[in-house]
Design an enzyme around this catalytic site. Structure first.
Site, PDB file in Angstrom:
ATOM      1  N   HIS A 280      38.013  36.583  53.751  1.00 28.38           N
ATOM      2  CA  HIS A 280      37.750  36.884  52.344  1.00 28.38           C
ATOM      3  C   HIS A 280      36.299  37.221  52.049  1.00 28.38           C
ATOM      4  O   HIS A 280      35.996  37.792  50.999  1.00 28.38           O
ATOM      5  CB  HIS A 280      38.182  35.703  51.471  1.00 28.38           C
ATOM      6  CG  HIS A 280      39.667  35.513  51.411  1.00 28.38           C
ATOM      7  ND1 HIS A 280      40.437  35.990  50.377  1.00 28.38           N
ATOM      8  CD2 HIS A 280      40.538  34.912  52.262  1.00 28.38           C
ATOM      9  CE1 HIS A 280      41.713  35.689  50.582  1.00 28.38           C
ATOM     10  NE2 HIS A 280      41.798  35.029  51.718  1.00 28.38           N
ATOM     11  N   ASP A 488      28.872  40.322  48.723  1.00 28.21           N
ATOM     12  CA  ASP A 488      30.136  39.676  48.389  1.00 28.21           C
ATOM     13  C   ASP A 488      31.267  40.370  49.126  1.00 28.21           C
ATOM     14  O   ASP A 488      31.240  41.598  49.296  1.00 28.21           O
ATOM     15  CB  ASP A 488      30.396  39.732  46.878  1.00 28.21           C
ATOM     16  CG  ASP A 488      30.996  38.451  46.339  1.00 28.21           C
ATOM     17  OD1 ASP A 488      31.611  37.710  47.137  1.00 28.21           O
ATOM     18  OD2 ASP A 488      30.860  38.182  45.137  1.00 28.21           O
TER      19      ASP A 488
END
Length: 599
Positions: A280, A488
């Site tokens: 992720h 991110d």
């Protein structure tokens, strides 16, 4: 397990296993035989004690091999009836041998716990089991609202499955078996960690070594061999527990950096099911990942997965290059690599959100007391919003400084705009996060002190955690969504902001080019979060953008959200994983895992 110690191994002719031949109708040492036809948990508990010579066997020693026999009845018709009053035809059982006293005890045969005859097709492993708030223990409700947990919950509502992992609880003793919580079609198998496990595995290696490296913060990464050993130890214990919950036709989907070695540990105990992994967070360039001690060993466990998914094509390319450079992997196709005798597919599979659910939440948010108070407090001012967990990868301090630059460069905008930053604290036991909290508060105080006026504060900063309904309402209200992480994996806040917009008064998304979402949401205002002037000018552009341009940008981004929502993301990954066939022979990659049976 080695050689014949697999799921179909037979019972030895000597030793304590011989007493178990009474399951086939035999009797030994004066112990009456159990029924050769039907066996249930009450039979085990009421049966006269078995002995080894003159020594009575402990309950765990009796249940371990018997339970393993019961556990491997994969196709019995009684599985369709669920757990209640489970009765399994013994003659249809296959034998799975484990050493007496082994830590691989059957998870479903302890007192007060039903036999594990679950009807399911998939077993899902996660680092944290984020149970939804209803029925979730109070201390975990904050975690229940985290985006990853919510995304996984939404993705798997359409599937029968099992979610396995750490539930966030710390106990005095290591967990031997998980606690099973039934949530409709999805069951949760929750493990507890000891304080040492939490320190070494979670706070230590995962969040002080792996997390900063994955986010390109080499200077913040702190490696400890004790923490690394704890990381491997917890993954090994998870694999030992999960192995007895996996049925032959299950697909196993492992999530995130806490569990990178899990597939290797599952293969080591004989699991041959298709296993997928989704990462992720970002996967860094080879030269960055290589700065972590032990990085080569972590790369060696990657081929034990059949399918590895990452958020962006950049992440996929970084991982492939690492495998080629460090392990000599050979490209079979663009996304398929041969690593020795194994083959692994690495592809970009960006995660989505529940678009419809977020839109509905935004439309219903008008009745929220907090939203009404916010609207009253804003008056005619426009709202800029940022929502992030307090983390150095999110660039919160840099974002505040960019907003300060905006106010300095455009003094006419003072009093006309307010910036709300929501930043729930996390990992407070990690020193770097305590330092970050101090830095953010110092920056906040300086800006509000120097630029604020009576009746107006430039930045409102809160560390509370809010429900999805409240956040959706705030997104709906905000003219600008400021999503500027330094790095991110995806950043679901960007997608949530777009989904929650009011079609009659659309806002504008400002998005860091280092967020994975920037590869999909190209109609956002893409900025470099390190350039405060660029971010400041993007704020000015967003506040004064025409309605026509806002509509065009929002429509393009909304189409992306619908085309890759969270349910489609899960369905695509599972379909891809199901198409993979695991090699029958898999060698173990990590040298530290050799001779596991001798430990």
């Amino acid at each position: 397990m080695r050689g014949g110690e697999g799921r179909n191994a037979s019972i030895p002719e000597s030793g304590p296993w011989k007493s178990l031949q009474n399951l086939q109708g035999a009797s030994q040492g004066g112990v009456p035989a159990l029924s050769p036809h039907l066996l249930n948990q009450d039979d085990l508990l009421d049966h006269p004690p078995l002995t080894l010579g003159d020594t009575p066997l402990r309950l765990g020693q009796i249940l371990a091999p018997v339970g393993l026999i019961l556990r491997s009845c994969a196709r019995s018709r009684v599985r369709q009836r669920g757990n209640a009053n489970c009765r399994i035809p013994v003659e249809r059982c296959r034998i799975f041998k484990a050493p007496l006293g082994s830590r691989y005890l059957p998870l479903g045969l302890s007192l007060g716990y039903p036999l594990p005859c679950y009807r399911r097709k998939r077993a899902v492993a996660t680092a944290r089991c984020h149970l939804q708030s209803r029925g979730c223990p109070g201390r975990h409700r904050k975690g229940c609202r985290r985006r990853l947990g919510r995304a996984l919950h939404e993705a798997f509502q359409a599937y029968r499955g099992l979610r396995f992992g750490w539930g966030g609880k710390v106990s005095a003793h290591p967990a031997v078996q998980p606690k099973i919580i039934d949530k409709g079609q999805v069951q949760y198998a929750v493990m507890d960690l000891t304080s040492l496990d939490r320190q070494e595995y979670y706070s230590g290696f995962a969040n002080r070594a792996l997390w900063p490296i994955m986010h390109y913060r080499i200077g913040l990464s702190e490696f400890s061999r004790a923490d690394y050993a704890g990381y491997l130890r917890v993954n090994r214990s998870f694999a030992s527990a999960l192995a007895f919950l996996i049925q032959p036709d299950d697909l196993v989907w492992v999530h995130d950096y806490h569990l990178i070695p899990l597939a290797s540990e599952l293969r080591a105990v004989g699991i041959t099911n298709p296993i997928g992994y989704f990462h992720h967070i970002p996967w860094p360039a080879p030269e960055v990942f290589g700065a972590l001690p032990g990085s080569t060993e972590l790369l060696r466990v990657i081929p034990d997965y059949d399918l590895v998914g990452v958020q962006t094509e950049r992440d996929a390319d970084n991982l492939r290059r690492s495998l080629v450079q460090d392990l000599g992997a050979i490209h079979h196709r663009a996304d398929l690599l041969d690593v020795g005798s194994r083959r692994v597919r690495i592809k970009s599979v960006p995660i989505g959100i529940d678009v419809n659910g977020f839109q509905q939440a935004a439309r219903r948010s008008g009745s929220s007391r907090l939203l009404k108070q916010t609207i009253a407090g804003l008056g005619s001012r426009k709202l800029i919003i940022g929502v992030d967990r307090l983390d150095y990868s999110k660039g919160i301090r840099e974002r505040m400084e960019a907003f300060e630059r905006f106010l300095v460069n455009h003094p006419d905008q003072r009093v006309r705009v307010t910036y709300l930053q929501i930043a729930p604290t996390s990992r407070s036991e990690v020193p770097e996060y305590a330092t970050l909290s101090r830095d953010v508060n110092e920056t906040l105080g300086r800006i509000n002190g120097s630029l604020g006026e009576p009746g107006w504060v430039p930045i409102h900063y809160v560390t509370s955690t809010y429900s999805r309904a409240v956040l959706a309402g705030l997104y709906w209200l905000a003219r600008v969504g400021l999503v500027t992480p330094m790095r991110d994996g995806m950043n679901l806040v960007a997608k949530e902001y777009v989904a929650a917009q009011d079609p009659q008064d659309l806002g504008v998304l400002i998005l860091s080019k280092f967020a994975g979402a920037a590869e999909e949401l190209t109609d956002a205002l893409i900025v470099n979060p390190n350039d405060k002037v660029e971010v400041a000018e993007a704020i000015q552009q967003a506040l004064h953008m025409s309605r026509e341009e806002r509509v065009a940008r929002w429509q393009a981004m909304s189409k992306v959200l619908w085309d890759s929502n969270v349910k489609r993301w899960a369905a695509a990954f599972i379909k891809d994983l199901a198409s993979h066939k695991t090699s029958k022979a898999r060698s173990r990659m990590v040298p530290a895992q050799k001779d596991r049976d001798d430990r």
